[in-house]
Design a protein around this motif. Structure first.
Motif, short mmCIF file in Angstrom:
data_model
loop_
_atom_site.label_atom_id
_atom_site.label_comp_id
_atom_site.label_asym_id
_atom_site.label_seq_id
_atom_site.Cartn_x
_atom_site.Cartn_y
_atom_site.Cartn_z
N ARG A 33 -4.91 34.78 11.84
CA ARG A 33 -4.23 34.04 10.77
C ARG A 33 -5.27 33.18 10.06
O ARG A 33 -5.95 32.37 10.70
CB ARG A 33 -3.08 33.19 11.31
N GLN B 106 -3.03 39.70 6.51
CA GLN B 106 -2.17 39.14 5.47
C GLN B 106 -1.52 37.84 5.96
O GLN B 106 -0.65 37.30 5.28
CB GLN B 106 -1.08 40.14 5.08
N ARG B 107 -1.93 37.37 7.12
CA ARG B 107 -1.34 36.17 7.71
C ARG B 107 -2.12 34.94 7.25
O ARG B 107 -3.34 34.89 7.40
CB ARG B 107 -1.35 36.24 9.24
N GLN C 262 2.67 39.72 -0.55
CA GLN C 262 2.71 40.42 0.73
C GLN C 262 2.36 39.50 1.91
O GLN C 262 2.45 39.92 3.06
CB GLN C 262 1.73 41.60 0.71
N ASP D 184 2.19 36.68 4.89
CA ASP D 184 3.06 36.06 5.89
C ASP D 184 2.52 34.65 6.12
O ASP D 184 1.36 34.48 6.52
CB ASP D 184 3.02 36.86 7.20
N GLN E 71 11.87 35.94 5.11
CA GLN E 71 11.14 36.78 6.05
C GLN E 71 9.67 36.38 6.19
O GLN E 71 9.07 36.61 7.24
CB GLN E 71 11.21 38.25 5.60
N GLN E 72 9.08 35.77 5.15
CA GLN E 72 7.63 35.63 5.10
C GLN E 72 7.13 34.19 5.19
O GLN E 72 5.92 33.98 5.22
CB GLN E 72 7.10 36.25 3.79
N HIS F 29 7.43 30.59 7.34
CA HIS F 29 7.91 30.03 8.60
C HIS F 29 7.61 28.53 8.64
O HIS F 29 6.45 28.12 8.79
CB HIS F 29 7.25 30.74 9.78
N SER G 126 13.33 30.56 8.09
CA SER G 126 12.62 30.98 9.29
C SER G 126 11.81 29.80 9.80
O SER G 126 11.08 29.16 9.03
CB SER G 126 11.69 32.15 8.96
N LYS H 173 11.42 31.87 14.81
CA LYS H 173 10.36 32.87 14.67
C LYS H 173 9.31 32.75 15.76
O LYS H 173 8.70 33.75 16.14
CB LYS H 173 9.70 32.73 13.29
N VAL I 38 6.00 34.97 16.29
CA VAL I 38 4.71 34.35 15.98
C VAL I 38 4.41 33.38 17.12
O VAL I 38 5.14 32.41 17.34
CB VAL I 38 4.76 33.59 14.64
#
Length: 432
Positions: A75, A97-98, A116, A118, A147-148, A150, A174, A210, A269
Motif C-alpha cells: 500500500r 493500486q492500493r 481504480q 483502493d 467499495q474502494q 475505507h 466501508s 473491512k 484489509v
C-alpha cells in the motif's frame, strides 16, 4: 609552581586547543550535483525547487519489491509522495493500486485521478471531513467509495459519528479499525472498546467492516538501535518489540473474527508497517496481509535508518545563491572574523533564495546555517570555507528531513533523469 612553568603550561594548553579546532570540510560540488545544477539552469529554473532523481526513486521501488516479494501486498503512502504524477509512477512500477491517504482534499483528488484505486485512511478524520468528501466527490468518475474507500475508526464515539453521517447521506461506509499495537498514539487499546465498535458495525446497515490497521514505527526506534545495529543483543531487542506488537495485532484480529463471525469479510484489509519497519518482516509469519511505505522511495534524511540501508536518497531541495561573500560579517557586533579564525567553515557567507526548510545542506560539502546570524525563510545565510567554490546564481542542494510536508512547498517537482529535467510534476492542492 614557577611563573615560567605556568606560562609554558598555558601556551601548551592553547596550542593543544588550537589543534582541536574544526577541520576544513568545504569542497566543490561533486559531478552528480554539477549535473543537476546544469539541468536546472538549462530548464530555466530560477527559484527554490524540489528535485526528484527518477533513477534513484525507481531503484528504491525495486528494492522495496524485492523485500515484499509475494509475501504481502503493498500500500503506497500518498502523504509521503504528495503528487499525482509521482503516485502514478509508483503505482505503475509497483503494480499496486492500493493507496493510504491522510486528509480529505487529497482523497477527492485521488478519487478523481485514479478511479481504480483502493484507498485506506492512515488516520481517523473528523466526521465533518468525511462529510466534505461526499459533498464534493464527483460521482461520475467511476470511483465507488462504498467499495474502494475505507474510513478509519478508533473509538466507539467515532463509530457512532460515522454511522450517523452515513444515515444522513444515505451512504454505506466501508470502515477499518485502528488498533494500538504499542505506539500509544491512539487507536483501540482495550477489548471493551473493540467489542463496542464491532457490535455497532455488526448491527448497522450503514457500516461495513473491512479490516484493521496497526501502525508500529516505534519498533525501529528502540533506543540505541541506529548506533548498535548488527549487535545480536540490540537486534534481539528490536525483534522483541516487533513480536510484542504482533501479539497485540493477533489478539485484536482474533477478537474481531470471533465477534463478527459470518460477517467477516472475504478479502479483509489487514494493514501494518511503514518505511522504518517494513524490512523487519522479510521472514516469519505475521497477522497482516499488506505493508505500507512511501518515504523510503524518496528517502529523506529522517529515514537514514539501519532498516533502510539499501535505499538511497532520491530527493533534494535546490536553492539559487543570491549573494556570495568572501568573508562572513555579522551585524551590531561583527564576530564573523572571530568565528572563522576558530572554524574555517565560517569563512564565506552565501545567501540563498528562501530557506529555513526542514532540510540540511548536502552540497557543496561543509555548508551550515549561522546560529548567531539566525535563520530566515526569505534569505538564508549558509557559511562555508574558502574551499567552497560558489558564486551568485549557482545552486545549493539540501536534503529534506521528510517528504510529506516539505514537498508541498515548492510548486511543481523537477524530475531529473539522465542529466536533464525531463518532467514537471504538480503536487497535491490543499484547496480541493
Amino acid at each position: 609552581m614557577k611563573r615560567r612553568n605556568l606560562i609554558l603550561g598555558a601556551l601548551g594548553l592553547a596550542g593543544a586547543g588550537w589543534l582541536l579546532r574544526p577541520a576544513d570540510k568545504g569542497a566543490s560540488h561533486s559531478e552528480y550535483f554539477r549535473s543537476i545544477s546544469g539541468a536546472l539552469s538549462q530548464s530555466s529554473r530560477a527559484r527554490p525547487t524540489l528535485v526528484i532523481d527518477r533513477a534513484a526513486m525507481r531503484q528504491n521501488v525495486r528494492t522495496l519489491q524485492g523485500h515484499l516479494a509475494d509475501r504481502f501486498a503493498y500500500r503506497i503512502v500518498a502523504k509521503s509522495l504528495p503528487s499525482l504524477p509521482l503516485l502514478q509512477e509508483v503505482m505503475t512500477l509497483s503494480g499496486s493500486q492500493r493507496l493510504m491517504l491522510f486528509n480529505q482534499p487529497f482523497i477527492n483528488q485521488v478519487a478523481s485521478a485514479f478511479p481504480q484505486a483502493d484507498v485506506l485512511l492512515g488516520k481517523p478524520l473528523p466526521v465533518a471531513a468525511a462529510g466534505n468528501f461526499y459533498r464534493t466527490h464527483q460521482r461520475t468518475g467511476g470511483f465507488d467509495p462504498q467499495q474502494q474507500l475505507h474510513w478509519l475508526l478508533d473509538s466507539p464515539q467515532r463509530a457512532q459519528q460515522y454511522e450517523a453521517l452515513a444515515a444522513e447521506l444515505g451512504e454505506t461506509l466501508s470502515v477499518c479499525i485502528e488498533i494500538d499495537v504499542g505506539l500509544h498514539r491512539g487507536g483501540v487499546s482495550d477489548d471493551a472498546d473493540m467489542l463496542a465498535i464491532l457490535d455497532r458495525i455488526r448491527r448497522s446497515p450503514q457500516l461495513n467492516f473491512k479490516g484493521l490497521m496497526g501502525y508500529e514505527p516505534h519498533v525501529a526506534k528502540v533506543p540505541g538501535y541506529g548506533a548498535l545495529h548488527g549487535l545480536a543483543p540490540m537486534d534481539a531487542a528490536v525483534r522483541k518489540v516487533r513480536d510484542s506488537a504482533m501479539e497485540r495485532y493477533r489478539h485484536y484480529l482474533a477478537l474481531a473474527r470471533q465477534s463478527l463471525g459470518d460477517d467477516w469479510p472475504d478479502n479483509p484489509v489487514l494493514n501494518a508497517g511503514g518505511s522504518p519497519t517494513y524490512q523487519l518482516y522479510d521472514s516469519g509469519e505475521f497477522p497482516f496481509n499488506e505493508l505500507s511505505a512511501g518515504s523510503c522511495l524518496v528517502k529523506p534524511s529522517d529515514f537514514d535508518l539501519p532498516t533502510l540501508a539499501d535505499h538511497t536518497s532520491a530527493s533534494y531541495i535546490a536553492a539559487p545563491v543570491l549573494k556570495a561573500m568572501d568573508h562572513t560579517r555579522l551585524p551590531i557586533v561583527d564576530l564573523g572574523r572571530l568565528q572563522s579564525l576558530w572554524d574555517p567553515n565560517r569563512e564565506r557567507a552565501f545567501f540563498t533564495d528562501g530557506g529555513y526548510w526542514k532540510a540540511r545542506p548536502v552540497s557543496p560539502p561543509g555548508l551550515s546555517p549561522n546560529a548567531i546570524y539566525g535563520r530566515s525563510t526569505n534569505q538564508e545565510m549558509l557559511n562555508g570555507s574558502a574551499s567552497v567554490n560558489l558564486a551568485v546564481d549557482d545552486w545549493v542542494f539540501l536534503r529534506p528531513t521528510q517528504s510529506e510536508f516539505v514537498f508541498l512547498q515548492f510548486g511543481d517537482i523537477a524530475v531529473f533523469e539522465q542529466g536533464r529535467i525531463v518532467e514537471r510534476w504538480p503536487v497535491f492542492s490543499v484547496q480541493a
